[in-house]
Design a protein around this motif. Structure first.
Motif, mmCIF file in Angstrom:
data_model
loop_
_atom_site.group_PDB
_atom_site.id
_atom_site.type_symbol
_atom_site.label_atom_id
_atom_site.label_comp_id
_atom_site.label_asym_id
_atom_site.label_seq_id
_atom_site.Cartn_x
_atom_site.Cartn_y
_atom_site.Cartn_z
ATOM 1 N N LEU A 1 -10.637 41.757 -53.797
ATOM 2 C CA LEU A 1 -10.238 40.615 -52.981
ATOM 3 C C LEU A 1 -9.014 40.964 -52.135
ATOM 4 N N PHE B 1 -12.195 42.561 -59.559
ATOM 5 C CA PHE B 1 -12.422 41.473 -58.608
ATOM 6 C C PHE B 1 -11.161 41.190 -57.789
ATOM 7 N N LEU C 1 -18.237 41.170 -54.102
ATOM 8 C CA LEU C 1 -17.275 40.398 -54.881
ATOM 9 C C LEU C 1 -17.899 39.876 -56.181
#
Length: 256
Positions: free
Chosen positions: A20, A16, A5
């Protein structure tokens, strides 16, 4: 997971957020497996498992059984795991969802804004063939869609082999039949070695590989013995030492 991450955040806000979302989906699917009494685990075929489970049709058990019989997936009963295991998974999922909420209203991307500004105003970037490297395919796709105003070539692991000839024609200084269809190339590490791209003399590292050898390989695509250029330029994005969402632009110039 934390390391991945952080790497995706350093690459681009877009990558990102995408990573996620994938983590959240994976956790949700795994917890659902556990609560249904069966857990399927595989190092190489996790995405395939989740794809089959997500469809949830009549062939689900049959397809999972085939993977188990082929030795690609291992099947466990939920009671083989301690109660702490599922508690930890649910806690991780909560943390991931909390992070997602924090990012819901983040719409501005200062990093790509800086890149666009430099591409418009920097005389080196305006006149030369430019190679933009990133470790993330999602970042490469994102850059390709956002760098408008000039036709760019995107090259990733999903690019068809037939497009390799077009790549050479536009970016290899020794190409027999040169073309001028593209001046900007956006690529993942798939082009960081094994091919000459020295018609260009500029490399932009949109993200910085954790392995320094990768940096050398990227620049090595244009830093060739028979380069027609007198100067080679590299531009690097670095995360700000105080705030991850502020990125600074630094240029390194090497005299030939």
């Amino acid at each position: 997971m934390k390391i991945l991450l952080v790497k995706r955040l350093e690459s681009s806000f877009h990558a990102f957020k995408q990573s996620l979302d994938r983590f959240i989906k994976s956790y949700e699917m795994f917890i659902k497996q556990y609560e249904n009494g069966k857990v399927y685990i595989s190092k190489k075929y996790s995405s395939k498992i989740f794809e089959i489970l997500e469809k949830g049709d009549d062939k689900t058990l049959e397809l999972l059984g085939e993977l188990v019989e082929a030795g690609k997936v291992k099947k466990f009963n939920s009671h083989n795991f301690t109660s702490a295991f599922i508690q930890d998974l649910k806690y991780d999922l909560k943390v991931l969802n909390d992070i997602k909420k924090l990012w819901e209203n983040v719409n501005r991307d200062p990093k790509i804004e800086e890149l666009k500004k430099e591409m418009r105003n920097n005389h080196i970037l305006k006149k030369n063939h430019v190679l933009i490297f990133t470790e993330s395919k999602e970042t490469a796709d994102y850059l390709s869609k956002n760098l408008t105003g000039e036709k760019t070539m995107l090259f990733t692991g999903d690019t068809k082999k037939s497009e390799r000839e077009e790549l050479i024609a536009n970016f290899d200084a020794n190409a027999r039949d040169k073309e001028n269809n593209y001046r900007i190339l956006i690529s993942t590490e798939v082009l960081s070695e094994g091919i000459n791209l020295h018609r260009g003399n500029v490399v932009i590292n949109y993200d910085i590989p954790w392995n320094p050898t990768r940096m050398m390989q990227r620049v090595g695509r244009i830093n060739r013995v028979d380069t027609p250029h007198e100067k080679i330029y590299t531009f690097n994005f670095f995360p700000h030492h105080n705030q991850m969402n502020k990125l600074i632009w630094k240029r390194q110039q090497r005299e030939k």
